[in-house]
Scaffold this active site. Structure first.
Site, PDB file in Angstrom:
ATOM      1  N   ASN A  25      67.706  58.495  23.785  1.00 53.14           N
ATOM      2  CA  ASN A  25      67.755  58.600  25.243  1.00 53.14           C
ATOM      3  C   ASN A  25      68.635  57.559  25.940  1.00 53.14           C
ATOM      4  OD1 ASN A  25      65.823  56.653  24.624  1.00 53.14           O
ATOM      5  ND2 ASN A  25      64.640  57.062  26.464  1.00 53.14           N
ATOM      6  N   GLY A  67      61.548  54.040  19.705  1.00 50.45           N
ATOM      7  CA  GLY A  67      61.359  55.478  19.548  1.00 50.45           C
ATOM      8  C   GLY A  67      59.927  55.845  19.817  1.00 50.45           C
ATOM      9  N   SER A  68      59.461  56.905  19.162  1.00 49.88           N
ATOM     10  CA  SER A  68      58.125  57.414  19.465  1.00 49.88           C
ATOM     11  C   SER A  68      57.060  56.626  18.700  1.00 49.88           C
ATOM     12  CB  SER A  68      58.055  58.903  19.147  1.00 49.88           C
ATOM     13  OG  SER A  68      58.512  59.137  17.848  1.00 49.88           O
ATOM     14  N   GLU A 110      59.317  49.120  20.067  1.00 54.09           N
ATOM     15  CA  GLU A 110      59.460  49.467  21.494  1.00 54.09           C
ATOM     16  C   GLU A 110      59.218  50.966  21.565  1.00 54.09           C
ATOM     17  OE1 GLU A 110      60.087  47.698  24.184  1.00 54.09           O
ATOM     18  OE2 GLU A 110      60.893  45.790  23.473  1.00 54.09           O
ATOM     19  N   LEU A 111      58.041  51.372  22.104  1.00 53.05           N
ATOM     20  CA  LEU A 111      57.617  52.768  21.959  1.00 53.05           C
ATOM     21  C   LEU A 111      57.412  53.440  23.315  1.00 53.05           C
ATOM     22  CD1 LEU A 111      55.174  51.909  19.038  1.00 53.05           C
ATOM     23  CD2 LEU A 111      57.564  52.638  18.861  1.00 53.05           C
ATOM     24  N   CYS A 126      61.594  56.033  28.643  1.00 54.41           N
ATOM     25  CA  CYS A 126      60.243  55.633  28.240  1.00 54.41           C
ATOM     26  C   CYS A 126      59.431  55.145  29.432  1.00 54.41           C
ATOM     27  CB  CYS A 126      60.334  54.559  27.165  1.00 54.41           C
ATOM     28  SG  CYS A 126      61.560  53.330  27.550  1.00 54.41           S
ATOM     29  N   GLU A 156      52.739  61.406  26.596  1.00 50.75           N
ATOM     30  CA  GLU A 156      54.048  61.141  27.204  1.00 50.75           C
ATOM     31  C   GLU A 156      54.804  62.466  27.295  1.00 50.75           C
ATOM     32  OE1 GLU A 156      56.872  59.128  24.615  1.00 50.75           O
ATOM     33  OE2 GLU A 156      57.704  58.074  26.330  1.00 50.75           O
TER      34      GLU A 156
HETATM   35  P1  NAP Z   1      62.021  59.314  17.633  1.00 49.71           P
HETATM   36  O1  NAP Z   1      61.991  60.757  17.317  1.00 49.71           O
HETATM   37  O2  NAP Z   1      60.848  58.482  17.272  1.00 49.71           O
HETATM   38  O3  NAP Z   1      63.355  58.746  16.951  1.00 49.71           O
HETATM   39  C1  NAP Z   1      63.742  57.414  17.101  1.00 49.71           C
HETATM   40  C2  NAP Z   1      64.566  57.004  15.908  1.00 49.71           C
HETATM   41  O4  NAP Z   1      63.728  56.985  14.747  1.00 49.71           O
HETATM   42  C3  NAP Z   1      65.706  57.963  15.579  1.00 49.71           C
HETATM   43  O5  NAP Z   1      66.821  57.222  15.131  1.00 49.71           O
HETATM   44  C4  NAP Z   1      65.118  58.782  14.452  1.00 49.71           C
HETATM   45  O6  NAP Z   1      66.096  59.366  13.617  1.00 49.71           O
HETATM   46  C5  NAP Z   1      64.351  57.719  13.706  1.00 49.71           C
HETATM   47  N1  NAP Z   1      63.335  58.202  12.781  1.00 49.71           N
HETATM   48  C6  NAP Z   1      62.685  59.378  12.805  1.00 49.71           C
HETATM   49  N2  NAP Z   1      61.844  59.456  11.734  1.00 49.71           N
HETATM   50  C7  NAP Z   1      61.978  58.308  11.031  1.00 49.71           C
HETATM   51  C8  NAP Z   1      61.411  57.792   9.837  1.00 49.71           C
HETATM   52  N3  NAP Z   1      60.491  58.468   9.145  1.00 49.71           N
HETATM   53  N4  NAP Z   1      61.809  56.577   9.399  1.00 49.71           N
HETATM   54  C9  NAP Z   1      62.719  55.870  10.088  1.00 49.71           C
HETATM   55  N5  NAP Z   1      63.312  56.318  11.219  1.00 49.71           N
HETATM   56  C10 NAP Z   1      62.930  57.501  11.708  1.00 49.71           C
HETATM   57  O7  NAP Z   1      62.272  59.075  19.200  1.00 49.71           O
HETATM   58  P2  NAP Z   1      63.319  59.775  20.135  1.00 49.71           P
HETATM   59  O8  NAP Z   1      62.858  61.168  20.392  1.00 49.71           O
HETATM   60  O9  NAP Z   1      64.710  59.540  19.683  1.00 49.71           O
HETATM   61  O10 NAP Z   1      63.127  58.895  21.453  1.00 49.71           O
HETATM   62  C11 NAP Z   1      62.128  59.133  22.356  1.00 49.71           C
HETATM   63  C12 NAP Z   1      60.974  58.164  22.209  1.00 49.71           C
HETATM   64  O11 NAP Z   1      61.445  56.832  22.272  1.00 49.71           O
HETATM   65  C13 NAP Z   1      59.984  58.285  23.354  1.00 49.71           C
HETATM   66  O12 NAP Z   1      58.674  58.175  22.854  1.00 49.71           O
HETATM   67  C14 NAP Z   1      60.331  57.098  24.222  1.00 49.71           C
HETATM   68  O13 NAP Z   1      59.296  56.677  25.070  1.00 49.71           O
HETATM   69  C15 NAP Z   1      60.681  56.082  23.220  1.00 49.71           C
HETATM   70  N6  NAP Z   1      61.499  55.025  23.817  1.00 49.71           N
HETATM   71  C16 NAP Z   1      60.961  53.773  23.980  1.00 49.71           C
HETATM   72  C17 NAP Z   1      61.714  52.777  24.587  1.00 49.71           C
HETATM   73  C18 NAP Z   1      61.197  51.391  24.765  1.00 49.71           C
HETATM   74  O14 NAP Z   1      62.008  50.488  24.961  1.00 49.71           O
HETATM   75  N7  NAP Z   1      59.905  51.156  24.728  1.00 49.71           N
HETATM   76  C19 NAP Z   1      63.011  53.061  25.006  1.00 49.71           C
HETATM   77  C20 NAP Z   1      63.514  54.343  24.824  1.00 49.71           C
HETATM   78  C21 NAP Z   1      62.759  55.313  24.212  1.00 49.71           C
HETATM   79  P3  NAP Z   1      66.568  60.901  13.794  1.00 49.71           P
HETATM   80  O15 NAP Z   1      67.203  60.956  15.147  1.00 49.71           O
HETATM   81  O16 NAP Z   1      67.538  61.073  12.698  1.00 49.71           O
HETATM   82  O17 NAP Z   1      65.342  61.740  13.693  1.00 49.71           O
END
Ligand code: NAP
Length: 474
Positions: free
Chosen positions: A154, A230-231, A250-251, A284, A377
């Site tokens: 994002n 990420g999530s 950071e989730l 997020c 979320e």
């Molecule tokens: P995501 O699906 O959790 O993916 C985040 C990253 O993790 C991607 O690079 C993804 O790779 C990787 N990943 C997925 N499965 C993995 C595994 N088993 N092992 C290691 N890495 C893995 O999240 P997203 O959909 O990209 O982002 C949205 C989420 O991020 C939301 O929940 C949002 O709130 C959160 N977020 C938090 C913050 C903060 O600062 N707190 C900021 C921004 C976003 P692939 O893309 O290859 O699947």
């Protein structure tokens, strides 16, 4: 692939590497291929960790790290429109929002350069204990080692910057795995870091299957810290599998805001309408739950709904667009399902719908606390507006999810503001500002399921370094 689409390779030990396989990057708006990236896997990830571990053997002095960081900020500035277009193309982010992200990445590198220059340990008052008499004690701040960085779709530029820039400031080489849907901005940043003079091996970027690359980062003992944005489920899963590493998370969040009866309703409505729907709610800290004290409820809705309906929905490359698409069809279907669940259990639709294949900014009133829109979320252009009998009730309901990243309150009373700041169990609380607010030097991060760390260069550098105590007998 369109003639204008970008082609990028992996970065390992200073070389751009092809693998014979490619990942297509598509616009979430048009579905057109906007780029293709070499697809890596476990082998490339291992080579990347080898390169990073070798780089660590020849430390870079702090002034050189700071120089590279300052140059990267300058290069982003010089290629600002290209950086913004890359973000917009691959993420479907409205171009005006993407321009803000590119500027924020400059700020992140600039703050990290400051941290590189002032990184130092501290004197220990040894003689304050009898045992310490005649001894001089101080700490050195040493880089923790190789950093594994995993970033989400994002904020494909600035959230990558929030990992790469502090790591370099701290003196740590990095292996980065960006989101598969948005790897182009990360690889463009990598190009700028090389152009700024970063030596080989200090940054390695591997795009490919997440679990395969993630497993290498988890299992290789030379990777001493994993920084993950990420999530929640994926983040905490990595933490559980790497108990001996520092794993900084950071989730997500389900961002609440309280509007007290004494608030300036016009200001609250303006800020909340803008911040519930920017980048189609895919931040997020996108405003998701608004709790309004009952005496102000009808007036707030009357001020809020026209502002929601006035947002321009459409092509992210258009300068006028406020709200574009969500990231993919799966997210689109899930969000509509959650809206349908809420309306069929009694929630009132104030604004919303679907037009031209895009989810319109959607506001719902009186959504029950057990609905997914209330407790999970949504990560889409949806906000709920519920009445409450008191600020205390609002605080309790705001706290009633597993998340705790940022929350906000609008009020004219300093007492009410401080009561909320005290009672809201979140990493940050904004007063008379939407909780979507973030400036890049702030300590930013969550409690509960939302994370376990703070980002912002000063705080991330602290995490990426360790104290080494030195005791000298005089
Ligand atoms: P995501 O699906 O959790 O993916 C985040 C990253 O993790 C991607 O690079 C993804 O790779 C990787 N990943 C997925 N499965 C993995 C595994 N088993 N092992 C290691 N890495 C893995 O999240 P997203 O959909 O990209 O982002 C949205 C989420 O991020 C939301 O929940 C949002 O709130 C959160 N977020 C938090 C913050 C903060 O600062 N707190 C900021 C921004 C976003 P692939 O893309 O290859 O699947």
């Amino acid at each position: 692939m369109a003639a204008t689409a970008t082609e990028r390779k992996l970065l390992i030990d200073g070389d751009w590497v092809e693998t014979g396989e490619w990942i297509e990057v598509r616009s979430p708006y048009s579905g057109d291929v906007v780029g293709r990236v070499a697809k890596g896997g476990a082998d490339e990830a291992r080579r990347a960790v080898d390169a990073a571990a070798r780089a660590l053997e020849s430390p870079l002095p702090a002034h050189k790290r700071a120089e590279v960081l300052v140059k990267v900020a300058g290069l982003i500035g010089r290629r600002h429109e290209e950086v913004a277009r890359t973000i917009s193309d691959e993420a479907g982010k409205p171009i005006k929002t993407a321009r803000v992200e590119a500027s924020r990445a400059m700020s992140t590198y600039t703050f990290a350069a400051v941290e590189a220059r002032k990184l130092a340990g501290e004197m220990i008052p040894m003689e304050s204990a009898q045992a310490g008499e005649g001894k001089l004690g101080f700490t050195l701040r040493k880089p923790i080692g190789v950093v594994g960085a995993i970033s989400p779709f994002n904020f494909p530029c600035n959230l990558v910057a929030h990992k790469l820039a502090p790591a370099l400031a701290a003196g740590c080489p990095v292996v980065l795995k960006p989101a598969s849907q948005t790897p182009l901005s990360a690889l463009l940043l990598a190009e700028l870091e090389l152009e700024a003079g970063l030596p080989d091996g200090w940054l390695n970027v591997i795009v490919g299957p997440a679990s395969e690359i993630g497993d290498v980062l988890v299992e290789d003992a030379r990777v001493r810290l994993i920084t993950f944005t990420g999530s929640s489920g994926i983040g905490w899963g990595i933490r559980e599998r790497a108990p001996r590493k520092r794993v900084n998370l950071e989730l997500g969040n389900s961002t609440p805001v309280i509007v007290a009866a004494d608030a300036d309703l016009e200001t609250a409505a303006t800020k909340l309408a803008a911040n519930a729907f920017a980048f189609a709610g895919q931040s997020c800290i996108s405003v998701q739950r608004i709790y309004v004290e009952r005496p102000a409820y009808d007036a707030f809705i009357q001020a809020f709904v026209p502002k929601v309906e006035a947002l321009k929905v459409g092509d992210p490359s258009d300068d006028e667009t406020d709200v574009g698409p969500v990231i993919d069809e799966g997210a689109h279907a899930r969000i509509l399902e959650w809206i349908e669940e809420a309306t069929s259990s009694g929630a009132r639709l104030l604004a919303g719908g679907v037009a031209g294949g895009l989810i319109l900014p959607t506001a719902l009133a009186e959504v029950a606390d057990d609905q997914k829109l209330s407790c999970e979320e949504v990560f889409g252009p949806v906000v709920i507006v519920n009445p409450v009998d008191s600020v205390d009730e609002a605080i309790a309901r705001a706290n009633g999810t597993r998340f705790g990243l940022q929350a906000g309150i609008f009020t004219a009373s300093i007492d009410t503001a401080l009561r909320a700041a005290d009672g809201l169990e979140f990493g940050g609380v904004t007063v008379n500002e939407a909780p979507t607010f973030r400036s890049d030097q702030m300590p930013y991060g969550g409690v509960k399921d939302s994370g376990n760390t703070r980002e912002g260069p000063a705080y991330a550098v602290r995490e990426m370094t360790e104290d080494r105590l030195v005791v000298i007998q005089r």
